[in-house]
Design a protein around this motif. Structure first.
Motif, PDB file in Angstrom:
ATOM      1  N   LEU A  50       0.873  -1.172   0.000  1.00 22.55           N
ATOM      2  CA  LEU A  50       0.000   0.000   0.000  1.00 22.55           C
ATOM      3  C   LEU A  50       0.913   1.225   0.000  1.00 22.55           C
ATOM      4  CD1 LEU A  50      -2.917   1.196   0.313  1.00 22.55           C
ATOM      5  CD2 LEU A  50      -2.462   1.264   2.759  1.00 22.55           C
ATOM      6  N   VAL A  51       0.903   1.976  -1.076  1.00 20.94           N
ATOM      7  CA  VAL A  51       1.787   3.128  -1.216  1.00 20.94           C
ATOM      8  C   VAL A  51       0.942   4.377  -1.413  1.00 20.94           C
ATOM      9  CG1 VAL A  51       3.610   4.205  -2.594  1.00 20.94           C
ATOM     10  CG2 VAL A  51       3.625   1.726  -2.221  1.00 20.94           C
ATOM     11  N   VAL A  52       1.124   5.357  -0.527  1.00 21.93           N
ATOM     12  CA  VAL A  52       0.434   6.635  -0.655  1.00 21.93           C
ATOM     13  C   VAL A  52       1.414   7.626  -1.273  1.00 21.93           C
ATOM     14  CG1 VAL A  52      -0.716   8.518   0.556  1.00 21.93           C
ATOM     15  CG2 VAL A  52      -1.058   6.151   1.318  1.00 21.93           C
ATOM     16  N   VAL A  53       1.080   8.112  -2.460  1.00 20.50           N
ATOM     17  CA  VAL A  53       1.917   9.084  -3.157  1.00 20.50           C
ATOM     18  C   VAL A  53       1.309  10.460  -2.919  1.00 20.50           C
ATOM     19  CG1 VAL A  53       2.908   9.772  -5.369  1.00 20.50           C
ATOM     20  CG2 VAL A  53       2.453   7.346  -4.905  1.00 20.50           C
ATOM     21  N   PRO A  54       1.983  11.308  -2.154  1.00 20.07           N
ATOM     22  CA  PRO A  54       1.379  12.590  -1.779  1.00 20.07           C
ATOM     23  C   PRO A  54       1.281  13.578  -2.928  1.00 20.07           C
ATOM     24  CG  PRO A  54       3.653  12.503  -1.037  1.00 20.07           C
ATOM     25  CD  PRO A  54       3.343  11.147  -1.601  1.00 20.07           C
ATOM     26  N   SER A  55       0.331  14.472  -2.818  1.00 19.00           N
ATOM     27  CA  SER A  55       0.249  15.599  -3.736  1.00 19.00           C
ATOM     28  C   SER A  55       1.554  16.385  -3.631  1.00 19.00           C
ATOM     29  CB  SER A  55      -0.938  16.483  -3.336  1.00 19.00           C
ATOM     30  OG  SER A  55      -0.973  17.645  -4.108  1.00 19.00           O
ATOM     31  N   GLY A 124      11.352  13.604  -6.361  1.00 19.90           N
ATOM     32  CA  GLY A 124      11.264  14.327  -5.098  1.00 19.90           C
ATOM     33  C   GLY A 124       9.897  14.963  -4.950  1.00 19.90           C
ATOM     34  N   GLU A 125       9.845  16.018  -4.152  1.00 18.73           N
ATOM     35  CA  GLU A 125       8.580  16.726  -3.969  1.00 18.73           C
ATOM     36  C   GLU A 125       8.834  18.222  -3.887  1.00 18.73           C
ATOM     37  OE1 GLU A 125       6.718  15.501  -0.321  1.00 18.73           O
ATOM     38  OE2 GLU A 125       8.550  15.726   0.844  1.00 18.73           O
ATOM     39  N   VAL A 126       7.821  18.993  -4.281  1.00 17.08           N
ATOM     40  CA  VAL A 126       7.948  20.442  -4.225  1.00 17.08           C
ATOM     41  C   VAL A 126       8.024  20.882  -2.769  1.00 17.08           C
ATOM     42  CG1 VAL A 126       6.766  22.630  -4.641  1.00 17.08           C
ATOM     43  CG2 VAL A 126       6.805  20.879  -6.423  1.00 17.08           C
ATOM     44  N   SER A 127       9.008  21.730  -2.469  1.00 17.34           N
ATOM     45  CA  SER A 127       9.178  22.265  -1.119  1.00 17.34           C
ATOM     46  C   SER A 127       9.619  23.713  -1.254  1.00 17.34           C
ATOM     47  CB  SER A 127      10.228  21.449  -0.353  1.00 17.34           C
ATOM     48  OG  SER A 127      10.454  21.998   0.922  1.00 17.34           O
ATOM     49  N   GLY A 128       8.786  24.636  -0.798  1.00 19.54           N
ATOM     50  CA  GLY A 128       9.109  26.052  -0.969  1.00 19.54           C
ATOM     51  C   GLY A 128       9.188  26.383  -2.442  1.00 19.54           C
ATOM     52  N   ASN A 129      10.324  26.944  -2.847  1.00 22.86           N
ATOM     53  CA  ASN A 129      10.514  27.305  -4.252  1.00 22.86           C
ATOM     54  C   ASN A 129      11.277  26.254  -5.047  1.00 22.86           C
ATOM     55  OD1 ASN A 129       9.239  29.787  -4.046  1.00 22.86           O
ATOM     56  ND2 ASN A 129      11.115  30.833  -3.390  1.00 22.86           N
ATOM     57  N   GLY A 130      11.557  25.118  -4.419  1.00 22.58           N
ATOM     58  CA  GLY A 130      12.381  24.130  -5.105  1.00 22.58           C
ATOM     59  C   GLY A 130      11.861  22.720  -4.963  1.00 22.58           C
ATOM     60  N   ASP A 137      10.429  14.628   4.871  1.00 21.99           N
ATOM     61  CA  ASP A 137       9.176  14.636   5.622  1.00 21.99           C
ATOM     62  C   ASP A 137       8.306  13.427   5.329  1.00 21.99           C
ATOM     63  OD1 ASP A 137       9.836  17.063   6.749  1.00 21.99           O
ATOM     64  OD2 ASP A 137       8.811  18.242   5.205  1.00 21.99           O
ATOM     65  N   GLU A 138       8.746  12.579   4.402  1.00 25.94           N
ATOM     66  CA  GLU A 138       7.917  11.452   3.994  1.00 25.94           C
ATOM     67  C   GLU A 138       8.360  10.148   4.639  1.00 25.94           C
ATOM     68  OE1 GLU A 138       5.251  12.067   2.473  1.00 25.94           O
ATOM     69  OE2 GLU A 138       5.697  14.125   1.867  1.00 25.94           O
ATOM     70  N   ASP A 139       7.494   9.185   4.559  1.00 30.36           N
ATOM     71  CA  ASP A 139       7.715   7.836   5.064  1.00 30.36           C
ATOM     72  C   ASP A 139       8.971   7.228   4.417  1.00 30.36           C
ATOM     73  OD1 ASP A 139       7.129   4.818   4.427  1.00 30.36           O
ATOM     74  OD2 ASP A 139       5.877   5.303   6.172  1.00 30.36           O
ATOM     75  N   ALA A 140       9.750   6.479   5.196  1.00 35.00           N
ATOM     76  CA  ALA A 140      11.005   5.902   4.693  1.00 35.00           C
ATOM     77  C   ALA A 140      10.766   4.971   3.509  1.00 35.00           C
ATOM     78  CB  ALA A 140      11.717   5.143   5.814  1.00 35.00           C
ATOM     79  N   SER A 141       9.661   4.220   3.521  1.00 35.69           N
ATOM     80  CA  SER A 141       9.388   3.292   2.424  1.00 35.69           C
ATOM     81  C   SER A 141       9.128   4.036   1.119  1.00 35.69           C
ATOM     82  CB  SER A 141       8.198   2.385   2.763  1.00 35.69           C
ATOM     83  OG  SER A 141       7.036   3.158   3.004  1.00 35.69           O
ATOM     84  N   LEU A 142       8.454   5.208   1.199  1.00 35.94           N
ATOM     85  CA  LEU A 142       8.215   6.005   0.000  1.00 35.94           C
ATOM     86  C   LEU A 142       9.529   6.581  -0.519  1.00 35.94           C
ATOM     87  CD1 LEU A 142       6.243   7.295  -2.025  1.00 35.94           C
ATOM     88  CD2 LEU A 142       6.075   9.256  -0.461  1.00 35.94           C
ATOM     89  N   ARG A 143      10.368   7.075   0.382  1.00 35.41           N
ATOM     90  CA  ARG A 143      11.670   7.614  -0.028  1.00 35.41           C
ATOM     91  C   ARG A 143      12.482   6.544  -0.754  1.00 35.41           C
ATOM     92  NH1 ARG A 143      11.960   9.648   5.346  1.00 35.41           N
ATOM     93  NH2 ARG A 143      13.772   8.324   5.765  1.00 35.41           N
ATOM     94  N   GLU A 144      12.440   5.324  -0.252  1.00 36.72           N
ATOM     95  CA  GLU A 144      13.192   4.240  -0.866  1.00 36.72           C
ATOM     96  C   GLU A 144      12.664   3.932  -2.272  1.00 36.72           C
ATOM     97  OE1 GLU A 144      14.361  -0.434   0.031  1.00 36.72           O
ATOM     98  OE2 GLU A 144      13.524   0.811   1.637  1.00 36.72           O
ATOM     99  N   LEU A 145      11.344   3.936  -2.425  1.00 39.99           N
ATOM    100  CA  LEU A 145      10.755   3.688  -3.738  1.00 39.99           C
ATOM    101  C   LEU A 145      11.188   4.757  -4.737  1.00 39.99           C
ATOM    102  CD1 LEU A 145       7.109   2.656  -2.750  1.00 39.99           C
ATOM    103  CD2 LEU A 145       8.858   1.167  -3.756  1.00 39.99           C
TER     104      LEU A 145
END
Length: 202
Positions: A50-55, A124-130, A137-145
Motif C-alpha cells: 500500500l503506497v500513498v503518493v502525496p500531492s 522528489g517533492e515540491v518544497s518552498g521554491n524548489g 518529511d515522507e515515510d522511509a518506504s516512500l523515499r526508498e521507492l
C-alpha cells in the motif's frame, strides 16, 4: 432450425456489442486524468503493498546517458496535484498534475505533452521554491521507492497550468535586485552545479 439459427445470431450480436463496449469504458477511465502513476511490478509484489503518493510529488524525464544528447527531446517535469494510493491489486492509477518549470534543472516546458515511450520517474517533492529530493518529511518506504526509481508516470494528454520554481539565480525574474536567494539556493543544494568543488592540492 430457423429459431435455433436466430437464437445463435442474436447471442452473437449481443456478445459483439458487449465486447465493443468494454474497451470504450476502459479507455475513458484510463485517460480521464492527465497522467497515470505506477508502481513498478517488482515493488508491487507483496500482497499487502500500500503506497500513498502525496500531492506535490515531482516526476521528471531522465537526463540522456551517452549517445547524442543534442538530439534528445528536452527534459520535462510534472507535479501531482492530488494524493493517490497504489496497491498490489491496483499498481497504476490516474492523477491530476501540473507541469513544472525550473531553468535551474532545465525543465522548460510549460506544457508537457505525451510522447511515445516516454516515462517520467519520481525525483522528489515540491518544497518552498524548489524540489526536495531527500523527501525528509515522507515515510522511509516512500523515499526508498523514489530513490530506487520504482515510481513512474506516463502522460495521457497535455499537462499544463505550470508551477514555476525559483531554485537559483537562473530562475529569478529580470530586475530581481534585492531578492534574497538563500532559500532558493538551499532548495537546489542537491544539484551538481550547486556544489562547490573541493580545493585541489598543489
Amino acid at each position: 432450425m430457423r429459431n435455433r439459427t436466430y437464437g445463435h445470431t442474436t447471442m452473437l450480436l449481443a456478445l459483439c456489442a458487449a465486447s465493443s463496449a468494454l474497451p470504450d469504458v476502459a479507455y475513458a477511465q484510463g485517460v480521464a486524468e492527465p497522467v497515470t502513476v505506477c508502481l513498478s511490478a517488482q515493488a508491487a509484489q507483496p500482497a499487502q503493498t500500500l503506497v500513498v503518493v502525496p500531492s506535490g510529488t515531482v516526476f521528471a524525464t531522465q537526463a540522456p546517458g551517452g549517445g547524442h544528447p543534442e538530439r534528445a527531446p528536452p527534459a520535462q517535469a510534472l507535479v501531482t496535484t492530488e494524493t493517490i494510493t497504489l496497491t498490489h491489486m491496483q499498481p497504476c492509477t490516474g492523477a491530476d498534475a501540473s507541469s513544472v518549470v525550473s531553468h535551474t534543472r532545465h525543465w522548460l516546458g510549460e506544457k508537457v505533452r505525451p510522447r511515445t515511450g516516454q516515462v517520467l520517474r519520481a525525483v522528489g517533492e515540491v518544497s518552498g521554491n524548489g524540489v526536495d529530493t531527500d523527501m525528509g518529511d515522507e515515510d522511509a518506504s516512500l523515499r526508498e521507492l523514489v530513490h530506487d526509481g520504482a515510481l513512474s508516470a506516463t502522460i495521457n494528454h497535455t499537462v499544463q497550468d505550470p508551477v514555476f520554481l525559483q531554485e537559483s539565480d537562473a530562475d529569478m525574474p529580470d530586475g530581481g535586485d534585492g531578492v534574497d536567494t538563500s532559500a532558493s539556493r538551499a532548495a537546489a543544494s542537491d544539484l551538481p552545479s550547486q556544489h562547490t568543488p573541493p580545493p585541489q592540492a598543489h
